[in-house]
Each structure stands twice: as C-alpha cells, then as structure tokens.
Design a protein around this motif. Structure first.
Motif, PDB file in Angstrom:
ATOM      1  N   MET A 325     -16.365 -80.990   4.353  1.00  9.85           N
ATOM      2  CA  MET A 325     -16.683 -79.796   3.584  1.00  9.85           C
ATOM      3  C   MET A 325     -15.410 -78.959   3.453  1.00  9.85           C
ATOM      4  O   MET A 325     -14.566 -78.942   4.345  1.00  9.85           O
ATOM      5  CB  MET A 325     -17.763 -78.972   4.271  1.00  9.85           C
ATOM      6  N   PRO A 342     -28.777 -79.383   3.877  1.00 11.04           N
ATOM      7  CA  PRO A 342     -27.746 -78.497   4.444  1.00 11.04           C
ATOM      8  C   PRO A 342     -28.141 -77.980   5.829  1.00 11.04           C
ATOM      9  O   PRO A 342     -29.324 -77.798   6.128  1.00 11.04           O
ATOM     10  CB  PRO A 342     -27.673 -77.341   3.436  1.00 11.04           C
ATOM     11  N   THR A 348     -25.154 -76.453  -2.607  1.00 12.93           N
ATOM     12  CA  THR A 348     -23.877 -77.115  -2.352  1.00 12.93           C
ATOM     13  C   THR A 348     -23.243 -77.451  -3.697  1.00 12.93           C
ATOM     14  O   THR A 348     -23.945 -77.813  -4.645  1.00 12.93           O
ATOM     15  CB  THR A 348     -24.073 -78.393  -1.530  1.00 12.93           C
TER      16      THR A 348
END
Length: 542
Positions: A325, A342, A348
């Motif tokens: 990420m 998540p 996202t």
C-alpha cells in the motif's frame, strides 16, 4: 446608484461558497445572468434556484472578496438579457395519469388545463435533480398544484409534469412526485449535442398540444466500456467486487445543467495514487469499495494502491507476492492483482502509470451515479485501456496514508470540522448546540451521494425552529442537510445539485476525503471551526 444586496442576504455555505437570497425569481434570473456573463475571480459554479443563487469559489480568499463584490450588484440589472432568441417549442400529447386530478384541483377541467399550459410562455428558472431537468415558471399561477401525496417509483422519460408553480419535463426515467399531465418526444438531455441540455436558465418555452409523437427512446445510464481487448497495454477486470468505478477529479462547473461535480469520493487518496505512479493529479483511477476487486495486466504496468488499506496479492506464473500500500509496484503481463476486505475504511484506489484511458464525458472520466453520466460501473470482463506513458514521468517514493487515525485504526471516534450552514437559523438553539455536543453514527445506507447519520446512544434528532417549506436551493459537497427526521445527511461527491431541506452546517473541504472513508457503525463528532484558520473557535459567538 445601485441599491446592492444586503450583507445579511449573502450567507456562507461552507468556507468557499455563498448563498445569495433575492426577493423574486426575476431577480434570481437577472443576477444569475450577470454572474454567468461576468464571473467573479475564482468562481467555479453559479447555481440558480427558486429564490437563491449558490456561488462556489476555488478558495476562501476569492470567496471572501466576492462577498464584498456581490453586495454591490443590482439584481434588477440585465433582465433584458435573461431571455434571448425564439422560445423552444415542446410538443406534448396531453394524456398524463394526473391530468384529470389537476383539472379538479385547479377547477379548470381537462381542456382548461391544456389551454392554460399551452396558452402561456414558460421560462427556465433553474436546473434540478437530474441532467436536463429544468424548473419552468409560467406567466400566471392558474396551474399551481401540490405534489402527489404518494410519489411514483418510476416516471418515464419525456413525462410533462406540474408541481407548485413549476412545470418540467423528466429527461430520464426516475422516481418523482410531480403531477403528470402529458408526454413529449423532446430530448431534454443529449450528450451527442454540443449543448447537452435543451434548456438553460433564462430560456423560454412554448408548449404545443399534438395528437401523437415519435416515441422517446431511453438513453443508457452510463457509457459502456468496450469488452474488446485494446491494442496497447490494458487492465482486464476479473472480478469487480461490490462496486468498482472509474474516477478522476470530476466535472465542476455544470451545476446549472443538473450535473454534480462527482469525481473520486476521497480526492486525497486518488491524487496520492496518481502521484505515486507519476501521473497527473486528474488522471483516471479505479475506486473500489470494500475489497473484492481483481484485475489482470495486459502488458507491463506500474500500479499503486491508496485509500483504505487492504490485503493485496499479486498472482502470476512466477509465483505470488504481496502488493504494498502507498508505494508503486510492478504488475507484469499476465499477472493479476487481488484485493481483500480493507482493514479499515471503505474505498481503495488503484492507479496505473499512464492513467485509465476510457472516453471522457463532459471533460471528465468520472462515473457519476447520481446523474448517470460517465463510464458504466465496472463488470467482469471489462477491458480498460491504459494511456501510453509520456517521457519524463517518474514514479514516486513510498508515502504514509492520507487517512486520519480513526479511519486507519477502524475504531474510536472520527472528528470532522464544520462551519456554520446557510440555514443554521432554521433550527432551535438546542439543536444547533446538539450538532457538535453529541456523537453521531454512520449508517449502512450511506453511499457516494451522502453519509446518512443516526443518533448515538442518548442523542436526539435535530429539531427545526420553523415548520415552513424551504424552496429548493443549491448545495455544496460537505453540506449537512437535515430532513424532517432530524437525522443529518452529509453530502459527498455525487450529491444532488439542489436540495429542499435546510443545511445546518458544512464539513470543510479538507475533511471530505476522510468523510468518504467512514465505515458503517463508526462514531462521528463535529467540531465547529473558524472558516479562516480551520481551527476551533477560542471564544464563543455572541
């Protein structure tokens, strides 16, 4: 000398927008014409409504300067410029399901309603809840009728309707509570035209009775993305998850057409994803909700994931590896990227170097769920072309998340900063205090249009000081609109351009990305801040 507009009639709607109240619809049209013809510095939108004009600016500084300039304007000027050219002719077959009821309510009978509707000139006053929906006001009030007590769940496109002192044509199939008196084949909204909306504020309309029409065909709700493989690099959607959309920074400036700005719900995360892969801030990305997205690379790609942190796995012939990420990573030809639920947050963002290269609509690649404009919701098998990378685009270094601790940790209480809303005075002093003193809870009915709130334990719904109806008026993203239930709705990216409930407060633009990530069940507290500093006020207001 011009009498100007009293400062008390220029209300703040958040730190960057002004809601101007004037005495009549004629004054709205006159002042709106001035603002469109001669925009103020930094003006992004000027949205006309029944008795107000909402003017949105790109900064607090420009909004503050505009408030001084607006006070010198005369809403009686430029009226001659409001209507130009010949009236737009709209042919109508008068066979609507409510025609007889309108005849009874007005005392005119069916034939009298048709004569009254066609026997006067109508003027487009302002845009409405859908692209191409224009509120038309007539030369008299003989057709002033209430809305239906029970709204229809689906009104066909082309329906000609009445409500209050307004007439309108529904541009697309949608729910509605107006009285239906006929139908037309006039296309109120057509993206194939240079000017998609048939009517803009100030234009005049002449309804004409006819016996038959060429039937109006419904337009699709979104632009289909080709399932065929593009010639260059691309992403194939293997699994779209609960909801995956193409988003960029939206299409501001089209509020008069009934089109909201839309764009990424969490703009900070979308910008970050593009920055990490070396894109421009407004390049198109994928916004996905609550995981489940899986895509496969066609060609050599570079990607980045931001927003709600989720377990991400890259699968390929050479084995599997985790995708980071908030850092760029390679996605080789034939490899697939899979996202899980998540850890915290909701949305996202996936950017690929070069940007998703779907066809823009009205200058943007954003999917607007409220207006039905832009690329269709992503489905299994959709092929997304990736634009050829320009020379000099360098990927970025890893960055920390842009999300606040309450979202990252998935617990505690999220704090959102607000400034006073334009209709704060419509609420009791106790309710104005309760907005910031008590906690609120995000409900599962929240979406890209708005975050719906419920009272936390021991809390009370907000109570109005007056029961009068508020004419529809422009609203900005971040508005806390309060319906009769007393439970606020926090408007997000796909919010309607106008609303008919009072706005008690406005979340500052800087906190909207966090608001878009709040999951159902999380607690929220609102803190009123100084609009200049965005810091809590040190001394109470007198």
């Amino acid at each position: 000398m011009s009498p100007g507009i009293p400062h008390d009639d220029i209300r703040w709607s958040g730190p960057r927008a002004l809601l101007i109240e004037v005495e009549s619809l004629d004054a709205v049209l006159a002042l709106h014409a001035q603002l469109v013809e001669h925009p103020l510095t930094g003006q992004v939108e000027a949205i006309a409504a029944a008795r107000t004009i909402l003017v949105v600016f790109d900064s607090r500084t420009n909004a503050r300067a505009a408030r001084t300039a607006i006070a010198t304007l005369d809403a009686r000027q430029s009226k001659d410029a409001m209507v130009s050219g010949n009236p737009v002719r709209i042919e109508v077959v008068y066979d609507g399901g409510d025609l007889a009821e309108v005849g009874r309510l007005t005392g005119l009978g069916v034939e009298g309603v048709v004569e009254a509707h066609t026997g006067q000139l109508w003027t487009a006053a302002f845009g409405g809840f859908a692209p191409g929906f224009a509120y038309l006001v007539g030369e008299n009030e003989v057709l002033n009728v209430p809305r239906r007590t029970s709204p229809r769940t689906a009104v066909p496109a082309g329906s000609v309707a009445l409500a209050g002192n307004f007439s309108a044509v529904y541009p697309r199939r949608s729910p509605g509570g107006w009285q239906l008196i006929g139908r037309t084949s006039a296309r109120m909204w057509d993206l194939e035209r240079e000017q998609p909306a048939l009517l803009r504020p100030g234009m005049s309309v002449q309804y004409v009775a006819v016996r038959e029409l060429i039937e109006l065909q419904e337009q699709p709700g979104g632009n289909a993305v080709s399932p065929d493989a593009p010639a260059g690099p691309s992403l194939e959607v293997v699994t779209p998850g609960p909801q995956s959309l193409i988003q960029d920074l939206g299409r501001p400036g089209l509020g008069d057409l009934g089109v909201s700005a839309s764009g990424a719900a969490d703009t900070a995360s979308a910008r970050q994803a593009n920055r990490l892969v070396g894109n421009e801030p407004g390049d198109a990305v994928i916004e996905t909700v609550l995981g489940g997205l899986a895509v496969r690379a066609r060609g050599e790609l570079t990607g980045a994931l931001t927003g709600a942190a989720a377990p991400a796995l890259i699968k390929g012939p050479g084995g599997n590896r985790p995708a980071p990420m908030y850092a760029p990573f390679a996605l080789h030809h034939g490899e697939s990227l899979q996202l899980d639920l998540p850890y915290a947050g909701q949305r996202t963002y996936l950017a690929v170097r070069g940007g998703i290269d779907v066809e823009p609509v009205l200058g943007s690649r954003a999917t607007d769920l409220m207006s039905g404009i832009g690329p269709a919701i992503l489905e299994q098998g959709t092929m997304l072309p990736v634009r050829e990378v320009e020379r000099g685009r360098v990927v970025g270094a890893a960055e920390p998340s842009t999300l606040p601790p309450a979202v990252l940790q998935g617990g505690g209480t999220a704090v959102l900063r607000i400034t006073a809303g334009p209709r704060q005075d419509w609420f009791t002093p106790e309710s104005r205090a309760a907005l910031t003193k008590q906690a609120w809870t995000v409900t599962a009915e929240s979406n890209r249009i708005g975050v719906r709130l419920a009272t936390a334990e021991g809390g009370q719904p907000l109570e109005r000081a007056s029961a009068e109806e508020l004419p529809s008026e422009g609203v900005v993203a971040g508005s806390l609109q309060v319906p009769p239930s007393g439970l606020p709705v926090l408007f997000l990216a796909d919010h309607p351009v106008t609303g008919g409930y009072p706005v008690i407060g406005v979340v500052v633009p800087e906190d909207l990305p966090a608001a878009a990530q709040l999951p159902p069940g999380i607690a929220i507290r609102f803190v009123e801040v100084d609009p200049e500093t965005l810091q809590p006020e040190v001394t109470p207001k007198p």
